[in-house]
Motif scaffolding. Structure first.
Motif, PDB file in Angstrom:
ATOM      1  N   UNK A   1      17.717  -0.396   7.284  1.00 41.77           N
ATOM      2  CA  UNK A   1      16.734  -1.291   6.926  1.00 41.77           C
ATOM      3  C   UNK A   1      15.616  -1.087   7.785  1.00 41.77           C
ATOM      4  N   UNK A   2      15.758  -1.087   9.104  1.00 39.82           N
ATOM      5  CA  UNK A   2      14.727  -0.735   9.957  1.00 39.82           C
ATOM      6  C   UNK A   2      13.952   0.575   9.816  1.00 39.82           C
ATOM      7  N   UNK A   3      14.552   1.482   9.194  1.00 40.27           N
ATOM      8  CA  UNK A   3      13.966   2.770   8.935  1.00 40.27           C
ATOM      9  C   UNK A   3      12.909   2.696   7.748  1.00 40.27           C
ATOM     10  N   UNK A   4      12.995   1.803   6.922  1.00 43.37           N
ATOM     11  CA  UNK A   4      12.126   1.571   5.682  1.00 43.37           C
ATOM     12  C   UNK A   4      10.945   0.746   6.203  1.00 43.37           C
ATOM     13  N   UNK A   5       9.826   1.338   5.949  1.00 45.13           N
ATOM     14  CA  UNK A   5       8.452   0.537   6.240  1.00 45.13           C
ATOM     15  C   UNK A   5       7.684   0.487   5.184  1.00 45.13           C
ATOM     16  N   UNK A   6       7.086  -0.829   5.239  1.00 46.23           N
ATOM     17  CA  UNK A   6       6.161  -1.090   3.990  1.00 46.23           C
ATOM     18  C   UNK A   6       4.741  -1.138   4.621  1.00 46.23           C
ATOM     19  N   UNK A   7       3.801  -0.473   3.982  1.00 47.60           N
ATOM     20  CA  UNK A   7       2.238  -0.676   4.400  1.00 47.60           C
ATOM     21  C   UNK A   7       1.654  -1.590   3.333  1.00 47.60           C
TER      22      UNK A   7
ATOM     23  N   UNK B   1      10.247  -3.145  -3.997  1.00 45.59           N
ATOM     24  CA  UNK B   1       8.715  -3.185  -3.905  1.00 45.59           C
ATOM     25  C   UNK B   1       8.163  -1.736  -4.112  1.00 45.59           C
ATOM     26  N   UNK B   2       7.011  -1.464  -4.986  1.00 41.31           N
ATOM     27  CA  UNK B   2       6.383  -0.485  -5.269  1.00 41.31           C
ATOM     28  C   UNK B   2       4.859  -0.602  -4.803  1.00 41.31           C
ATOM     29  N   UNK B   3       4.374   0.503  -4.556  1.00 40.90           N
ATOM     30  CA  UNK B   3       2.740   0.574  -4.400  1.00 40.90           C
ATOM     31  C   UNK B   3       2.166  -0.052  -5.326  1.00 40.90           C
ATOM     32  N   UNK B   4       1.194  -1.028  -4.966  1.00 39.76           N
ATOM     33  CA  UNK B   4       0.394  -1.792  -6.116  1.00 39.76           C
ATOM     34  C   UNK B   4       1.046  -3.471  -6.093  1.00 39.76           C
ATOM     35  N   UNK B   5       2.293  -3.263  -5.607  1.00 40.36           N
ATOM     36  CA  UNK B   5       2.916  -4.595  -6.040  1.00 40.36           C
ATOM     37  C   UNK B   5       2.734  -5.786  -5.003  1.00 40.36           C
ATOM     38  N   UNK B   6       1.992  -6.985  -5.685  1.00 46.88           N
ATOM     39  CA  UNK B   6       1.591  -7.971  -4.849  1.00 46.88           C
ATOM     40  C   UNK B   6       3.006  -8.544  -4.156  1.00 46.88           C
ATOM     41  N   UNK B   7       2.680  -9.503  -3.067  1.00 41.57           N
ATOM     42  CA  UNK B   7       3.713 -10.015  -2.600  1.00 41.57           C
ATOM     43  C   UNK B   7       3.608 -11.272  -2.169  1.00 41.57           C
ATOM     44  N   UNK B   8       4.618 -12.154  -2.030  1.00 45.01           N
ATOM     45  CA  UNK B   8       4.315 -13.625  -1.679  1.00 45.01           C
ATOM     46  C   UNK B   8       5.683 -14.023  -0.883  1.00 45.01           C
ATOM     47  N   UNK B   9       5.782 -15.131  -0.756  1.00 43.88           N
ATOM     48  CA  UNK B   9       6.949 -15.797   0.052  1.00 43.88           C
ATOM     49  C   UNK B   9       8.357 -15.342  -0.572  1.00 43.88           C
ATOM     50  N   UNK B  10       9.143 -15.242  -0.129  1.00 46.70           N
ATOM     51  CA  UNK B  10      10.791 -15.048  -0.736  1.00 46.70           C
ATOM     52  C   UNK B  10      10.976 -16.318  -0.721  1.00 46.70           C
ATOM     53  N   UNK B  11      11.455 -16.957  -1.820  1.00 50.55           N
ATOM     54  CA  UNK B  11      11.967 -18.141  -2.216  1.00 50.55           C
ATOM     55  C   UNK B  11      13.355 -18.047  -2.632  1.00 50.55           C
ATOM     56  N   UNK B  12      14.033 -16.847  -3.114  1.00 48.71           N
ATOM     57  CA  UNK B  12      15.346 -16.700  -3.628  1.00 48.71           C
ATOM     58  C   UNK B  12      15.856 -15.175  -3.435  1.00 48.71           C
ATOM     59  N   UNK B  13      17.049 -14.651  -3.457  1.00 50.03           N
ATOM     60  CA  UNK B  13      17.409 -13.565  -3.281  1.00 50.03           C
ATOM     61  C   UNK B  13      16.961 -12.338  -4.033  1.00 50.03           C
ATOM     62  N   UNK B  14      16.457 -12.935  -5.297  1.00 48.12           N
ATOM     63  CA  UNK B  14      15.872 -11.980  -6.176  1.00 48.12           C
ATOM     64  C   UNK B  14      14.643 -11.287  -5.809  1.00 48.12           C
ATOM     65  N   UNK B  15      13.825 -12.116  -4.935  1.00 50.89           N
ATOM     66  CA  UNK B  15      12.585 -11.516  -4.460  1.00 50.89           C
ATOM     67  C   UNK B  15      12.705 -10.775  -3.193  1.00 50.89           C
ATOM     68  N   UNK B  16      13.711 -10.254  -2.658  1.00 47.78           N
ATOM     69  CA  UNK B  16      13.559  -9.626  -1.389  1.00 47.78           C
ATOM     70  C   UNK B  16      13.218  -8.179  -1.876  1.00 47.78           C
ATOM     71  N   UNK B  17      12.631  -7.659  -0.680  1.00 50.77           N
ATOM     72  CA  UNK B  17      11.982  -6.063  -0.684  1.00 50.77           C
ATOM     73  C   UNK B  17      12.950  -5.186  -1.181  1.00 50.77           C
ATOM     74  N   UNK B  18      14.333  -5.160  -0.884  1.00 50.37           N
ATOM     75  CA  UNK B  18      15.174  -4.407  -1.056  1.00 50.37           C
ATOM     76  C   UNK B  18      16.675  -4.719  -0.458  1.00 50.37           C
TER      77      UNK B  18
ATOM     78  N   UNK C   1       1.057  -1.058  -0.045  1.00 47.35           N
ATOM     79  CA  UNK C   1      -0.007   0.045  -0.009  1.00 47.35           C
ATOM     80  C   UNK C   1       0.705   1.432   0.064  1.00 47.35           C
ATOM     81  N   UNK C   2       2.079   1.184   0.697  1.00 49.11           N
ATOM     82  CA  UNK C   2       2.889   2.407   1.063  1.00 49.11           C
ATOM     83  C   UNK C   2       4.169   2.019   1.136  1.00 49.11           C
ATOM     84  N   UNK C   3       5.413   2.590   0.890  1.00 48.92           N
ATOM     85  CA  UNK C   3       6.606   2.771   1.363  1.00 48.92           C
ATOM     86  C   UNK C   3       7.361   3.916   1.642  1.00 48.92           C
ATOM     87  N   UNK C   4       7.634   3.766   2.925  1.00 44.33           N
ATOM     88  CA  UNK C   4       8.203   5.119   3.539  1.00 44.33           C
ATOM     89  C   UNK C   4       9.505   4.854   4.283  1.00 44.33           C
ATOM     90  N   UNK C   5      10.202   5.933   4.665  1.00 44.72           N
ATOM     91  CA  UNK C   5      11.397   5.819   5.471  1.00 44.72           C
ATOM     92  C   UNK C   5      12.718   5.827   4.733  1.00 44.72           C
TER      93      UNK C   5
END
Length: 76
Positions: A61-67, A24-41, A3-7
């Motif tokens: 990393x803790x400063x970045x928040x995903x809604x 990850x950007x707003x509107x991106x669907x997410x699922x389980x991370x199965x490899x390093x290319x799927x990380x949030x950043x 929904x949102x990315x902040x920090x």
């Protein structure tokens, strides 16, 4: 769904932080991370010791928040 990315600006402003990349950007669907290319950043940081660099990266990393929101039609 993301929904949102902040920090990101706060994370980038920390001393020793060289790069903050968010995949990850707003509107991106997410699922389980199965490899390093799927990380949030990732964060790259420096320090006078490896431990200091790791602490700085962890703080950034803790400063970045995903809604998050459930996709339409799914229970919350």
């Amino acid at each position: 769904m993301v929904r949102s990315v902040s920090g990101v600006t706060d994370a980038e402003a920390l001393d020793g932080v060289q790069r903050v990349a968010v995949a990850l950007r707003e509107g991106t669907g997410i699922g389980p991370v199965t490899n390093s290319w799927q990380r949030a950043g990732h964060v790259l940081a420096t320090g006078t010791t490896p431990q200091e660099a790791a602490r700085t990266a962890e703080r950034a990393a803790a400063a970045v928040r995903f809604g998050l929101a459930a996709p339409a039609g799914e229970p919350r």
